[in-house]
Design an enzyme around this catalytic site. Structure first.
Site, PDB file in Angstrom:
ATOM      1  NE  ARG A 180      -4.992 -48.652  38.790  1.00 42.95           N
ATOM      2  CZ  ARG A 180      -3.707 -48.322  38.644  1.00 42.95           C
ATOM      3  NH1 ARG A 180      -3.055 -47.773  39.634  1.00 42.95           N
ATOM      4  NH2 ARG A 180      -3.079 -48.540  37.487  1.00 42.95           N
ATOM      5  NE  ARG A 216     -11.799 -51.793  35.540  1.00 42.40           N
ATOM      6  CZ  ARG A 216     -12.626 -51.461  36.536  1.00 42.40           C
ATOM      7  NH1 ARG A 216     -13.328 -52.385  37.157  1.00 42.40           N
ATOM      8  NH2 ARG A 216     -12.740 -50.213  36.925  1.00 42.40           N
ATOM      9  CB  CYS A 250       5.207 -47.171  22.234  1.00 43.44           C
ATOM     10  SG  CYS A 250       4.784 -47.436  23.964  1.00 43.44           S
ATOM     11  CG  ASP A 308      -1.915 -39.650  34.455  1.00 45.30           C
ATOM     12  OD1 ASP A 308      -2.825 -39.505  35.287  1.00 45.30           O
ATOM     13  OD2 ASP A 308      -1.995 -40.404  33.467  1.00 45.30           O
ATOM     14  CG  ASP A 311      -5.557 -43.069  36.345  1.00 44.72           C
ATOM     15  OD1 ASP A 311      -5.861 -44.025  37.068  1.00 44.72           O
ATOM     16  OD2 ASP A 311      -5.662 -43.069  35.109  1.00 44.72           O
ATOM     17  CE  LYS A 325      -8.582 -44.744  33.561  1.00 49.65           C
ATOM     18  NZ  LYS A 325      -7.884 -45.938  34.099  1.00 49.65           N
TER      19      LYS A 325
HETATM   20  S1  SF4 Z   1       1.174 -42.951  26.032  1.00 48.44           S
HETATM   21 FE1  SF4 Z   1       3.078 -44.011  26.641  1.00 48.44          FE
HETATM   22  S2  SF4 Z   1       2.563 -46.196  26.555  1.00 48.44           S
HETATM   23 FE2  SF4 Z   1       1.011 -45.103  25.354  1.00 48.44          FE
HETATM   24  S3  SF4 Z   1       1.780 -45.097  23.219  1.00 48.44           S
HETATM   25 FE3  SF4 Z   1       2.428 -43.166  24.174  1.00 48.44          FE
HETATM   26  S4  SF4 Z   1       4.506 -43.645  24.946  1.00 48.44           S
HETATM   27 FE4  SF4 Z   1       3.506 -45.622  24.586  1.00 48.44          FE
END
Ligand code: SF4
Length: 365
Positions: free
Chosen positions: A96, A100, A109, A279, A316, A323
């Site tokens: 983006r 970076r 996660c 968001d 964002d 951002k």
């Molecule tokens: S915000 Fe989304 S990507 Fe980040 S730890 Fe929580 S579930 Fe996972």
């Protein structure tokens, strides 16, 4: 407090398990099943232990326990709210900004946040992990773009990888001459601090590039003794840390909660970095605040805590435009205020101090 026994408990992934552990009501089960069919659910034992099942407004529960409100999408909400897809030249890469890239290695996660901006992309079955070919293609892209100074590992949570695999990836990236910084965004030190083992810390350190870790936490209670120890292990190993938080209604949208969180970060030697405005992810309106409220909180925070504790309040821009800082402005042109009469050209600005009092700059002699 929670009935979760940390020694024997596993991560809770089913609404029925949340009900069985007193973390959700049986009456809500049909709706929660619908939410879980669409968005991933995971509550680790460490997070479950932080939840007070007797508190209907528990700020930890609001972040991780699904709610029927997630079934309601508002106009403007979007499956790709920050426009990752608009800047994805090859699988796994979001490019983006010129210097970076995001490198999305995994789609899982330790916990699934109810406000997640990538909620349509993370979780079991949401997307396939990067294949070996896609991984090599992403590395080739980074090698071919000498302007890439920083690679941000995100996802999903990169610290869900094994130390062995993470070490290989860090070495691959550090071997690229122009990659000087590898930044890892993670919730693992809070959600599952035992994963921050000596092997994991060793894997994060690499010759040829500086590693930074950005910790995602939204409430001071997440900074438990174990979470603090996990962060200290990384920092003591020479890995600097910054924070990122999301401004969330009912979690941290009052100045006392934000103050405690920011002070907690600094006490852990983690520099507050970003406070994200929520968001426009689908089904998350109940967790968002207004920009005006966010700006007022930032004004209030400035009056209460040192500069070390001040994050940047950022939004964002939907569509992939990046951002933008959206915090309050303290400086304005003096002649922009109507009704102030003729101005001394030497006192051209109005500046607001931390108490809210207005001054002219330069001051009148
Ligand atoms: S915000 Fe989304 S990507 Fe980040 S730890 Fe929580 S579930 Fe996972």
């Amino acid at each position: 407090m929670s009935r979760i026994n940390l020694k024997s408990a596993a991560t809770l992934r089913e609404p029925t398990e949340l009900v069985a552990h007193g973390l959700a009501s049986a009456a809500d089960l049909p709706d929660l099943e619908k939410v879980a069919a669409r968005y991933a659910v995971a509550v680790t034992p460490d997070i479950a232990a932080l939840i007070d099942p007797g508190d209907p407004d528990d700020p930890i529960a609001r972040q991780f326990i699904p709610s029927a409100e997630e079934l309601v999408a508002q106009p403007g909400e979007n499956a790709d709210p920050i426009g990752d897809h608009a800047h994805a030249p090859v699988a796994g890469i979001v490019h983006r900004y010129p210097d970076r890239v995001l490198f999305k290695l995994v789609h899982v996660c330790a916990v699934y946040c109810r406000f997640c901006f990538r909620r349509e992309m993370v979780g079991p079955g949401k997307a396939t992990a990067l294949s070996s070919d896609a991984y090599n293609g992403a590395l080739d892209y980074i090698r071919a773009h000498s302007e890439i100074w920083e690679v941000i590992l995100t996802g999903g949570d990169p610290l869900m990888l094994s130390p062995r695999r993470l070490g290989e990836i860090m070495a691959d990236l550090a071997a690229i001459d122009h990659v000087k910084i590898i930044r890892i965004h993670t919730r693992v030190p809070v959600a599952d601090p035992a994963r921050i083992s000596a092997e994991m810390v060793a894997a994060l350190k690499v010759e040829g590039a500086a590693t930074w870790v950005a910790l995602h936490a939204n409430h001071a209670r997440e900074l438990t003794r174990k979470a603090r120890a996990a962060c200290a292990a990384m920092i003591d190993a020479g890995i600097p840390m910054v924070s990122q938080s999301v401004l969330l209604r009912g979690v941290n949208d009052d100045v006392a909660a934000l103050e405690a969180l920011m002070r907690g970060f600094v006490e852990c030697r983690i520099k507050p970095y970003y406070l994200h405005h929520g968001d426009l992810a689908p089904g998350t309106a109940h967790l968002r605040t207004t920009l005006e409220h966010g700006q007022q909180l930032m004004r209030d925070l400035r009056g209460r805590v040192s500069g070390l504790c001040q994050p940047d309040y950022v939004l964002d821009i939907p569509g992939g435009y990046g951002k933008a800082p959206v915090g309050p402005s303290y400086l304005s042109q003096a002649n922009s205020s109507p009704g102030e009469g003729e101005l001394d050209p030497e006192t051209r600005y109005r500046i607001v101090d931390y108490c809210g009092d207005v001054h002219r700059y330069p001051p009148k002699p």
